[in-house]
Design a protein around this motif. Structure first.
Motif, PDB file in Angstrom:
ATOM      1  N   GLU A  19       0.828  -1.209   0.000  1.00  0.00           N
ATOM      2  CA  GLU A  19       0.000   0.000   0.000  1.00  0.00           C
ATOM      3  C   GLU A  19       0.865   1.263   0.000  1.00  0.00           C
ATOM      4  N   LEU A 157      -4.532   5.525  16.104  1.00  0.00           N
ATOM      5  CA  LEU A 157      -5.695   4.780  15.601  1.00  0.00           C
ATOM      6  C   LEU A 157      -6.359   4.077  16.783  1.00  0.00           C
ATOM      7  N   ASP A 163     -12.294  -5.402  17.915  1.00  0.00           N
ATOM      8  CA  ASP A 163     -11.427  -5.435  16.733  1.00  0.00           C
ATOM      9  C   ASP A 163     -10.409  -6.568  16.849  1.00  0.00           C
ATOM     10  N   LYS A 167      -8.348  -6.588  11.140  1.00  0.00           N
ATOM     11  CA  LYS A 167      -8.981  -5.282  10.904  1.00  0.00           C
ATOM     12  C   LYS A 167      -7.995  -4.147  11.165  1.00  0.00           C
ATOM     13  N   ILE A 168      -7.301  -4.209  12.290  1.00  0.00           N
ATOM     14  CA  ILE A 168      -6.356  -3.135  12.634  1.00  0.00           C
ATOM     15  C   ILE A 168      -5.169  -3.118  11.669  1.00  0.00           C
ATOM     16  N   HIS A 169      -4.707  -4.288  11.242  1.00  0.00           N
ATOM     17  CA  HIS A 169      -3.638  -4.385  10.228  1.00  0.00           C
ATOM     18  C   HIS A 169      -4.026  -3.604   8.976  1.00  0.00           C
ATOM     19  N   ASP A 170      -5.241  -3.842   8.480  1.00  0.00           N
ATOM     20  CA  ASP A 170      -5.667  -3.200   7.233  1.00  0.00           C
ATOM     21  C   ASP A 170      -5.835  -1.693   7.405  1.00  0.00           C
ATOM     22  N   GLU A 171      -6.334  -1.277   8.570  1.00  0.00           N
ATOM     23  CA  GLU A 171      -6.498   0.161   8.807  1.00  0.00           C
ATOM     24  C   GLU A 171      -5.137   0.855   8.947  1.00  0.00           C
ATOM     25  N   LEU A 172      -4.204   0.205   9.638  1.00  0.00           N
ATOM     26  CA  LEU A 172      -2.856   0.779   9.774  1.00  0.00           C
ATOM     27  C   LEU A 172      -2.104   0.788   8.449  1.00  0.00           C
ATOM     28  N   VAL A 174      -3.362   1.321   5.484  1.00  0.00           N
ATOM     29  CA  VAL A 174      -3.830   2.488   4.716  1.00  0.00           C
ATOM     30  C   VAL A 174      -3.336   3.785   5.363  1.00  0.00           C
ATOM     31  N   MET A 175      -3.492   3.880   6.701  1.00  0.00           N
ATOM     32  CA  MET A 175      -3.012   5.062   7.418  1.00  0.00           C
ATOM     33  C   MET A 175      -1.506   5.238   7.236  1.00  0.00           C
TER      34      MET A 175
END
Length: 323
Positions: A19, A157, A163, A167-172, A174-175
Protein backbone atom coordinates in the motif's frame (compact mmCIF):
# COMPACT_ATOMS: atom_id res chain seq x y z
CA UNK A 1 14.16 19.27 -5.12
CA UNK A 2 10.71 18.10 -6.26
CA UNK A 3 9.14 14.64 -6.06
CA UNK A 4 9.92 13.86 -9.70
CA UNK A 5 13.67 14.35 -9.05
CA UNK A 6 13.88 12.76 -5.60
CA UNK A 7 15.32 9.30 -6.18
CA UNK A 8 13.60 6.83 -3.80
CA UNK A 9 14.54 3.20 -3.15
CA UNK A 10 11.70 1.27 -1.50
CA UNK A 11 12.26 -1.82 0.69
CA UNK A 12 9.45 -4.12 1.78
CA UNK A 13 7.97 -7.59 1.47
CA UNK A 14 4.34 -8.31 2.55
CA UNK A 15 0.93 -6.83 1.65
CA UNK A 16 1.32 -4.25 4.42
CA UNK A 17 4.20 -2.69 2.45
CA UNK A 18 2.45 -2.75 -0.94
CA UNK A 19 0.00 0.00 0.00
CA UNK A 20 2.84 2.44 0.79
CA UNK A 21 4.60 1.60 -2.47
CA UNK A 22 1.34 1.96 -4.40
CA UNK A 23 0.65 5.41 -2.92
CA UNK A 24 4.16 6.57 -3.90
CA UNK A 25 3.93 5.18 -7.45
CA UNK A 26 0.39 6.43 -8.13
CA UNK A 27 1.25 9.89 -6.85
CA UNK A 28 4.18 10.04 -9.25
CA UNK A 29 7.04 9.92 -6.76
CA UNK A 30 10.29 8.82 -8.38
CA UNK A 31 10.75 5.23 -7.14
CA UNK A 32 13.96 4.14 -8.89
CA UNK A 33 14.11 0.62 -7.44
CA UNK A 34 12.57 -1.90 -5.07
CA UNK A 35 14.29 -4.31 -2.68
CA UNK A 36 12.38 -7.31 -1.39
CA UNK A 37 13.01 -10.78 0.04
CA UNK A 38 14.26 -13.59 -2.22
CA UNK A 39 11.60 -15.82 -3.77
CA UNK A 40 10.80 -18.93 -1.76
CA UNK A 41 9.01 -22.22 -2.39
CA UNK A 42 5.59 -22.42 -0.78
CA UNK A 43 2.76 -24.90 -0.29
CA UNK A 44 2.59 -28.59 -1.02
CA UNK A 45 3.91 -28.27 -4.55
CA UNK A 46 6.82 -26.08 -3.40
CA UNK A 47 5.95 -23.60 -6.12
CA UNK A 48 8.13 -20.51 -6.15
CA UNK A 49 6.21 -17.66 -4.57
CA UNK A 50 6.95 -13.97 -5.10
CA UNK A 51 6.54 -11.50 -2.26
CA UNK A 52 3.52 -9.19 -2.49
CA UNK A 53 5.88 -6.25 -3.04
CA UNK A 54 7.65 -8.03 -5.92
CA UNK A 55 4.32 -8.82 -7.60
CA UNK A 56 3.33 -5.15 -7.49
CA UNK A 57 6.79 -3.94 -8.57
CA UNK A 58 6.74 -6.27 -11.59
CA UNK A 59 3.36 -4.89 -12.70
CA UNK A 60 4.80 -1.37 -12.46
CA UNK A 61 8.00 -2.34 -14.31
CA UNK A 62 10.14 -1.20 -11.38
CA UNK A 63 13.72 -2.48 -11.07
CA UNK A 64 13.98 -5.13 -8.32
CA UNK A 65 16.82 -6.47 -6.17
CA UNK A 66 16.39 -9.56 -3.96
CA UNK A 67 19.59 -9.99 -1.95
CA UNK A 68 20.15 -13.04 0.25
CA UNK A 69 22.63 -11.04 2.32
CA UNK A 70 22.50 -7.29 2.67
CA UNK A 71 26.26 -6.94 3.04
CA UNK A 72 27.15 -8.73 -0.22
CA UNK A 73 29.46 -6.59 -2.34
CA UNK A 74 27.50 -7.31 -5.51
CA UNK A 75 24.24 -6.13 -3.91
CA UNK A 76 25.86 -3.01 -2.44
CA UNK A 77 27.33 -2.15 -5.83
CA UNK A 78 23.90 -2.49 -7.52
CA UNK A 79 22.22 -0.47 -4.77
CA UNK A 80 24.79 2.34 -5.09
CA UNK A 81 24.19 2.43 -8.84
CA UNK A 82 20.57 3.48 -8.19
CA UNK A 83 21.93 6.71 -6.62
CA UNK A 84 19.09 6.95 -4.10
CA UNK A 85 18.52 10.27 -2.32
CA UNK A 86 16.20 8.54 0.16
CA UNK A 87 15.37 4.97 1.20
CA UNK A 88 12.00 3.96 2.64
CA UNK A 89 11.54 0.72 4.60
CA UNK A 90 8.14 -0.87 5.29
CA UNK A 91 7.96 -4.37 6.81
CA UNK A 92 11.31 -5.58 5.51
CA UNK A 93 14.22 -6.72 7.72
CA UNK A 94 17.06 -5.29 9.75
CA UNK A 95 19.44 -3.25 7.62
CA UNK A 96 23.18 -2.99 8.18
CA UNK A 97 24.57 0.53 8.57
CA UNK A 98 26.28 0.31 5.19
CA UNK A 99 22.79 0.17 3.66
CA UNK A 100 20.74 2.56 5.81
CA UNK A 101 23.49 5.17 5.85
CA UNK A 102 23.97 5.17 2.09
CA UNK A 103 21.54 7.86 0.79
CA UNK A 104 22.27 11.54 1.60
CA UNK A 105 18.73 12.09 3.01
CA UNK A 106 18.89 8.93 5.09
CA UNK A 107 16.54 5.96 5.44
CA UNK A 108 13.21 6.08 7.21
CA UNK A 109 11.00 3.24 8.37
CA UNK A 110 7.24 2.91 8.84
CA UNK A 111 6.45 1.02 12.06
CA UNK A 112 2.94 -0.12 13.01
CA UNK A 113 2.90 1.24 16.55
CA UNK A 114 3.20 4.44 18.52
CA UNK A 115 6.93 4.24 19.10
CA UNK A 116 8.69 3.90 21.46
CA UNK A 117 5.93 1.45 22.46
CA UNK A 118 5.99 -1.96 20.79
CA UNK A 119 9.43 -2.06 19.24
CA UNK A 120 9.80 -5.41 17.50
CA UNK A 121 8.37 -7.75 14.91
CA UNK A 122 4.69 -8.01 15.91
CA UNK A 123 3.44 -4.63 17.18
CA UNK A 124 -0.17 -4.95 16.02
CA UNK A 125 -0.67 -8.39 17.59
CA UNK A 126 0.79 -7.37 20.94
CA UNK A 127 -1.19 -4.12 21.22
CA UNK A 128 -4.45 -6.08 20.88
CA UNK A 129 -3.28 -9.02 23.01
CA UNK A 130 -2.46 -6.53 25.77
CA UNK A 131 -5.94 -5.01 25.52
CA UNK A 132 -4.79 -1.53 24.42
CA UNK A 133 -7.48 0.94 23.37
CA UNK A 134 -5.28 2.62 20.73
CA UNK A 135 -2.31 2.05 18.49
CA UNK A 136 -0.95 3.92 15.51
CA UNK A 137 1.82 4.29 12.95
CA UNK A 138 5.21 6.00 13.18
CA UNK A 139 7.82 7.04 10.67
CA UNK A 140 11.36 7.32 12.03
CA UNK A 141 14.95 7.47 10.80
CA UNK A 142 16.88 4.21 10.99
CA UNK A 143 19.82 3.97 13.36
CA UNK A 144 21.91 1.22 14.98
CA UNK A 145 19.40 -0.16 17.50
CA UNK A 146 16.19 -1.61 16.05
CA UNK A 147 13.14 0.71 16.10
CA UNK A 148 14.92 3.38 18.16
CA UNK A 149 15.66 6.18 15.67
CA UNK A 150 14.36 9.75 15.79
CA UNK A 151 10.60 10.02 15.24
CA UNK A 152 9.46 12.01 12.20
CA UNK A 153 5.68 11.59 12.15
CA UNK A 154 3.11 9.71 14.21
CA UNK A 155 -0.62 9.14 13.95
CA UNK A 156 -3.03 7.39 16.34
CA UNK A 157 -5.70 4.78 15.60
CA UNK A 158 -8.33 3.59 18.11
CA UNK A 159 -8.69 -0.14 18.74
CA UNK A 160 -12.34 -1.12 19.28
CA UNK A 161 -13.14 -3.68 22.01
CA UNK A 162 -14.07 -6.26 19.37
CA UNK A 163 -11.43 -5.43 16.73
CA UNK A 164 -9.08 -8.22 15.71
CA UNK A 165 -5.57 -8.00 14.29
CA UNK A 166 -6.81 -8.40 10.69
CA UNK A 167 -8.98 -5.28 10.90
CA UNK A 168 -6.36 -3.13 12.63
CA UNK A 169 -3.64 -4.38 10.23
CA UNK A 170 -5.67 -3.20 7.23
CA UNK A 171 -6.50 0.16 8.81
CA UNK A 172 -2.86 0.78 9.77
CA UNK A 173 -1.72 -0.28 6.30
CA UNK A 174 -3.83 2.49 4.72
CA UNK A 175 -3.01 5.06 7.42
CA UNK A 176 0.68 4.17 7.26
CA UNK A 177 0.85 4.63 3.49
CA UNK A 178 -0.46 8.19 3.85
CA UNK A 179 2.03 8.80 6.65
CA UNK A 180 4.86 7.66 4.35
CA UNK A 181 3.70 10.11 1.68
CA UNK A 182 3.41 12.92 4.26
CA UNK A 183 6.91 12.16 5.55
CA UNK A 184 8.40 12.33 2.04
CA UNK A 185 6.65 15.67 1.47
CA UNK A 186 8.07 17.07 4.73
CA UNK A 187 11.57 15.94 3.66
CA UNK A 188 11.13 17.61 0.27
CA UNK A 189 10.03 20.84 1.96
CA UNK A 190 12.90 20.57 4.47
CA UNK A 191 10.39 20.73 7.33
CA UNK A 192 11.54 17.67 9.28
CA UNK A 193 11.98 18.15 13.01
CA UNK A 194 12.77 14.59 14.10
CA UNK A 195 12.47 13.94 17.85
CA UNK A 196 14.65 11.47 19.78
CA UNK A 197 12.59 8.63 21.23
CA UNK A 198 13.94 9.15 24.74
CA UNK A 199 11.84 12.34 24.87
CA UNK A 200 8.74 10.12 24.78
CA UNK A 201 9.94 7.83 27.59
CA UNK A 202 9.64 8.74 31.24
CA UNK A 203 10.45 5.25 32.46
CA UNK A 204 11.96 2.45 30.35
CA UNK A 205 9.94 -0.05 32.42
CA UNK A 206 6.74 1.42 30.95
CA UNK A 207 7.71 0.29 27.45
CA UNK A 208 5.90 -2.76 26.08
CA UNK A 209 7.87 -4.97 23.67
CA UNK A 210 6.55 -6.65 20.50
CA UNK A 211 8.72 -9.74 19.99
CA UNK A 212 8.25 -12.22 17.19
CA UNK A 213 5.33 -14.57 17.77
CA UNK A 214 6.00 -18.30 17.85
CA UNK A 215 3.63 -21.26 18.04
CA UNK A 216 3.91 -21.47 21.83
CA UNK A 217 3.00 -17.77 22.10
CA UNK A 218 -0.34 -18.58 20.47
CA UNK A 219 -1.41 -21.27 22.94
CA UNK A 220 -4.36 -20.28 25.12
CA UNK A 221 -3.80 -20.38 28.87
CA UNK A 222 -7.27 -21.11 30.24
CA UNK A 223 -6.19 -20.15 33.78
CA UNK A 224 -6.00 -16.49 32.74
CA UNK A 225 -8.93 -14.07 33.02
CA UNK A 226 -11.64 -14.20 30.34
CA UNK A 227 -10.59 -10.69 29.30
CA UNK A 228 -6.98 -11.76 28.68
CA UNK A 229 -8.06 -14.91 26.83
CA UNK A 230 -10.47 -12.89 24.66
CA UNK A 231 -7.74 -10.34 23.82
CA UNK A 232 -5.34 -13.22 23.08
CA UNK A 233 -7.80 -14.69 20.56
CA UNK A 234 -8.54 -11.44 18.72
CA UNK A 235 -4.89 -10.37 18.85
CA UNK A 236 -3.96 -13.49 16.85
CA UNK A 237 -6.89 -13.59 14.41
CA UNK A 238 -6.88 -14.25 11.52
CA UNK A 239 -3.14 -14.93 11.73
CA UNK A 240 -1.27 -16.75 13.22
CA UNK A 241 -4.36 -17.88 15.28
CA UNK A 242 -4.78 -18.86 18.93
CA UNK A 243 -4.86 -22.59 19.61
CA UNK A 244 -5.60 -25.04 22.37
CA UNK A 245 -5.84 -28.80 22.89
CA UNK A 246 -9.21 -30.55 22.93
CA UNK A 247 -9.43 -33.56 25.20
CA UNK A 248 -12.35 -35.93 24.62
CA UNK A 249 -12.97 -39.12 26.65
CA UNK A 250 -11.21 -42.17 25.17
CA UNK A 251 -9.55 -40.10 22.39
CA UNK A 252 -6.12 -38.67 21.79
CA UNK A 253 -6.01 -34.88 22.34
CA UNK A 254 -6.18 -32.77 19.17
CA UNK A 255 -5.14 -29.21 18.44
CA UNK A 256 -7.96 -26.80 17.57
CA UNK A 257 -7.68 -23.17 16.49
CA UNK A 258 -10.01 -20.47 17.76
CA UNK A 259 -10.59 -17.53 15.42
CA UNK A 260 -13.26 -15.62 17.31
CA UNK A 261 -15.20 -15.62 20.54
CA UNK A 262 -17.30 -13.53 22.88
CA UNK A 263 -17.01 -13.28 26.66
CA UNK A 264 -19.35 -13.54 29.62
CA UNK A 265 -17.91 -12.25 32.89
CA UNK A 266 -20.45 -14.11 35.05
CA UNK A 267 -18.48 -16.43 37.32
CA UNK A 268 -19.00 -20.15 36.83
CA UNK A 269 -18.51 -22.99 39.30
CA UNK A 270 -17.35 -25.37 36.57
CA UNK A 271 -13.66 -26.43 36.47
CA UNK A 272 -11.39 -24.37 34.22
CA UNK A 273 -11.47 -25.65 30.62
CA UNK A 274 -14.85 -27.41 30.92
CA UNK A 275 -16.77 -27.41 27.64
CA UNK A 276 -20.50 -26.67 27.67
CA UNK A 277 -22.50 -27.14 24.47
CA UNK A 278 -25.94 -28.11 23.18
CA UNK A 279 -24.14 -29.48 20.08
CA UNK A 280 -26.40 -27.28 17.94
CA UNK A 281 -25.93 -23.58 18.53
CA UNK A 282 -23.19 -22.81 21.08
CA UNK A 283 -19.84 -23.94 22.46
CA UNK A 284 -18.51 -22.43 25.69
CA UNK A 285 -15.39 -22.90 27.81
CA UNK A 286 -15.27 -22.15 31.55
CA UNK A 287 -12.53 -19.87 32.87
CA UNK A 288 -11.53 -18.53 36.29
CA UNK A 289 -13.83 -15.51 36.20
CA UNK A 290 -16.34 -16.21 33.43
CA UNK A 291 -16.93 -18.00 30.16
CA UNK A 292 -15.52 -17.83 26.64
CA UNK A 293 -18.19 -18.45 23.98
CA UNK A 294 -16.40 -19.70 20.86
CA UNK A 295 -17.93 -18.37 17.64
CA UNK A 296 -15.43 -19.62 15.04
CA UNK A 297 -13.29 -22.74 15.36
CA UNK A 298 -11.04 -24.88 13.18
CA UNK A 299 -10.74 -28.63 13.73
CA UNK A 300 -7.62 -30.52 12.52
CA UNK A 301 -7.59 -30.93 8.75
CA UNK A 302 -10.72 -28.78 8.33
CA UNK A 303 -11.35 -25.16 7.46
CA UNK A 304 -12.37 -22.58 10.06
CA UNK A 305 -16.16 -22.59 10.56
CA UNK A 306 -18.78 -20.64 12.44
CA UNK A 307 -19.80 -22.68 15.44
CA UNK A 308 -23.36 -23.44 14.29
CA UNK A 309 -22.10 -24.75 10.94
CA UNK A 310 -19.40 -26.80 12.67
CA UNK A 311 -21.89 -28.37 15.09
CA UNK A 312 -24.03 -29.63 12.21
CA UNK A 313 -21.27 -32.08 11.35
CA UNK A 314 -19.32 -32.51 14.58
CA UNK A 315 -20.55 -33.35 18.08
CA UNK A 316 -18.52 -32.74 21.25
CA UNK A 317 -18.56 -35.65 23.69
CA UNK A 318 -19.69 -35.11 27.27
CA UNK A 319 -16.86 -34.32 29.69
CA UNK A 320 -14.71 -32.83 26.90
CA UNK A 321 -12.28 -30.16 28.04
CA UNK A 322 -9.83 -27.68 26.57
CA UNK A 323 -6.41 -27.10 28.06
Amino acid sequence: MNKENLRIVFMGTPDFAVESLRVLVENKYNVVGVITMPDKPSGRGHKIQYSAVKEYALKQNLPILQPEKLKDESFLTELKAWKADLQIVVAFRMLPEVVWDMPPMGTFNLHASLLPQYRGAAPINWAIMNGDAETGATTFFLTHEIDTGKIIQQEKLPIGPDDNVGKIHDELMVMGAQLVKKTVDLLLDDKIDAIPQDQFVKNENDLKPAPKIFKDTCRIDWTQSVERIYNHIRGLSPYPVAWTELYSPDKEPVTVKIYSATIDKTKTLLPIGTITTDNKTFLSVSCTDGTIHITQLQLPGKKAMNIEDLLRGYKFAEQSIMK
